[in-house]
Design a protein around this motif. Structure first.
Motif, PDB file in Angstrom:
ATOM      1  N   ARG A 265       0.883  -1.007   0.044  1.00 26.96           N
ATOM      2  CA  ARG A 265       0.229  -0.462  -0.101  1.00 26.96           C
ATOM      3  C   ARG A 265       1.287   1.534   0.105  1.00 26.96           C
ATOM      4  NH1 ARG A 265      -3.343   4.110   1.772  1.00 26.96           N
ATOM      5  NH2 ARG A 265      -5.560   3.273   1.660  1.00 26.96           N
ATOM      6  N   HIS A 266       0.404   1.999  -0.763  1.00 27.10           N
ATOM      7  CA  HIS A 266       1.044   3.336  -1.059  1.00 27.10           C
ATOM      8  C   HIS A 266       0.376   4.618  -0.513  1.00 27.10           C
ATOM      9  CE1 HIS A 266       2.927   1.165  -4.659  1.00 27.10           C
ATOM     10  NE2 HIS A 266       4.030   1.517  -3.591  1.00 27.10           N
ATOM     11  N   ALA A 267       1.558   5.741   0.220  1.00 31.19           N
ATOM     12  CA  ALA A 267       0.151   6.525   0.789  1.00 31.19           C
ATOM     13  C   ALA A 267      -0.785   7.009   0.636  1.00 31.19           C
ATOM     14  CB  ALA A 267       1.421   7.809   1.473  1.00 31.19           C
ATOM     15  N   ASP A 268      -0.675   7.246  -1.479  1.00 34.21           N
ATOM     16  CA  ASP A 268      -1.877   7.970  -2.049  1.00 34.21           C
ATOM     17  C   ASP A 268      -2.396   6.417  -2.543  1.00 34.21           C
ATOM     18  OD1 ASP A 268      -0.867  10.281  -1.091  1.00 34.21           O
ATOM     19  OD2 ASP A 268       0.523  10.836  -3.291  1.00 34.21           O
ATOM     20  N   ASP A 269      -2.820   5.913  -2.188  1.00 28.48           N
ATOM     21  CA  ASP A 269      -3.827   4.636  -2.310  1.00 28.48           C
ATOM     22  C   ASP A 269      -5.053   4.954  -2.157  1.00 28.48           C
ATOM     23  OD1 ASP A 269      -1.872   3.767  -4.268  1.00 28.48           O
ATOM     24  OD2 ASP A 269      -1.209   2.071  -3.324  1.00 28.48           O
ATOM     25  N   ILE A 270      -5.863   4.520  -3.135  1.00 25.14           N
ATOM     26  CA  ILE A 270      -7.756   4.616  -2.549  1.00 25.14           C
ATOM     27  C   ILE A 270      -7.171   2.882  -2.340  1.00 25.14           C
ATOM     28  CG2 ILE A 270      -9.603   5.415  -2.543  1.00 25.14           C
ATOM     29  CD1 ILE A 270      -8.861   7.695  -4.267  1.00 25.14           C
ATOM     30  N   THR A 271      -8.195   3.076  -1.638  1.00 31.07           N
ATOM     31  CA  THR A 271      -8.512   1.135  -1.242  1.00 31.07           C
ATOM     32  C   THR A 271      -9.581   0.929  -0.284  1.00 31.07           C
ATOM     33  OG1 THR A 271      -7.631   0.926   0.983  1.00 31.07           O
ATOM     34  CG2 THR A 271      -5.781  -0.030  -0.958  1.00 31.07           C
ATOM     35  N   VAL A 272     -10.284   0.052  -1.120  1.00 31.18           N
ATOM     36  CA  VAL A 272     -11.457  -0.187  -1.183  1.00 31.18           C
ATOM     37  C   VAL A 272     -11.983  -2.009  -0.504  1.00 31.18           C
ATOM     38  CG1 VAL A 272     -13.830  -0.759  -1.789  1.00 31.18           C
ATOM     39  CG2 VAL A 272     -12.808   0.994  -2.492  1.00 31.18           C
TER      40      VAL A 272
END
Length: 323
Positions: A282-289
């Motif tokens: 996970r990168h800091a700017d990733d949006i995860t769902v």
């Protein structure tokens, strides 16, 4: 054949007395792990609208190596609210896979609530930024409450919560439940609350998008709970194109989850993250769902846990069930 066989009945009070959050977390992790390793099976879901205005469903599966077999019959009856009853109704039945004989009937409402909350908690542990401080919760019902409970339990940095109620008004009982555990307040602007949050939890009946696409900022994690039927949705169109998507089961999510709205979206099963079959950096700017449709294996592993504890403690009712 046996004429002295018994069927164990575990009602709401017995189930609630035996459900412990830490044990439920372990049972749900086991369910996801079994699914990832294909040691547990889930059978096609039944989910159908009724002429009464309710929705009826069946989730079933088995774990052959553990002699675990059963199903949950459950659904949503919104008219129950008018008579002061819970709209979600669920009953779990466990069987002996060698003979087909029913072994245990379990009130499934509390189990459904707890196992879904635990699944959301696991999703937060794996996908949300550990320093997440602010959450936005859509809904103030039983599921919204348990999702926030597990979030506060598992994310120590979480301190501020905004919630969106269906009425648009303050829900005093919801606020009182979390008093002293976080700073909680009604969100008067859903988009602004989403934009200010590290975590978004959607736990509504899934009647339509709850916020605008532009409200979701980089770095946000979303736990999506309410979409579990064809035609339901909580997320805005276009969001799935921008996210890193995790589901509990790929095929099920594409049929009845948020993923139904863009089924070609690349996704990872959460069990594969737990077993190491897949890795999500996970990168800091990733949006995860995390698209949570609920696995039969979750119901079965938690129901088995409750059954075993009840038998050890002499709880529940036993009725003759000759066969």
């Amino acid at each position: 054949m046996s004429n002295d066989a018994q069927l164990l009945l575990l009602d709401k009070n017995a189930v609630e007395a035996l459900l412990l959050p830490d044990q439920v977390l372990l049972a749900v992790r086991e369910a996801f792990t079994l699914h990832s390793r294909r040691e547990g099976r889930i059978f096609p879901v039944v989910r159908e609208a009724l002429s009464t205005g309710g929705t009826f469903g069946i989730k079933s599966g088995d774990v052959p190596s553990q002699a675990l077999l059963g199903f949950k019959a459950a659904g949503f009856w919104p008219a129950n609210r008018a008579v002061g009853a819970e709209p979600h109704q669920a009953t779990i039945l466990l069987f002996d896979p060698a003979s087909g004989r029913p072994l245990c009937v379990v009130d499934g409402n509390a189990i459904t609530t707890a196992r879904t909350g635990a699944a959301g908690g696991i999703g937060l542990q794996l996908l949300a930024r550990p320093d997440s401080r602010q959450a936005c919760v859509f809904g103030t019902g039983v599921q919204a409450r348990v999702q926030l409970e597990f979030a506060l339990k598992l994310l120590p940095a979480l301190q501020e919560v905004k919630y969106v109620s269906s009425s648009g008004k303050v829900n005093a009982a919801f606020e009182a439940y979390f008093s002293g555990r976080c700073k909680i307040a009604l969100a008067t602007d859903a988009n602004a609350a989403v934009a200010a949050s590290d975590i978004v939890i959607t736990a509504t009946p899934g009647a339509g998008p709850l916020f605008d696409l532009q409200a979701v900022r980089p770095g946000t994690h979303l736990n999506c709970v309410g979409t579990d039927t064809r035609g339901k949705r909580e997320l805005p169109a276009g969001l799935l194109k921008q996210v890193r998507l995790v589901v509990d089961d790929v095929e099920q999510a594409r049929r009845i989850g948020e993923t139904q709205w863009l089924p070609e979206t690349p996704c990872t099963e959460i069990g594969d993250l737990l077993t190491g079959k897949s890795v999500l950096q996970r990168h800091a700017d990733d949006i995860t769902v995390f698209d949570m449709t609920g696995l039969a294996l979750q119901d079965l592993t938690v129901a088995r846990l409750i059954q075993q504890q009840a038998m050890e403690q002499g709880m529940g009712s036993r009725i003759a069930w000759p066969w």
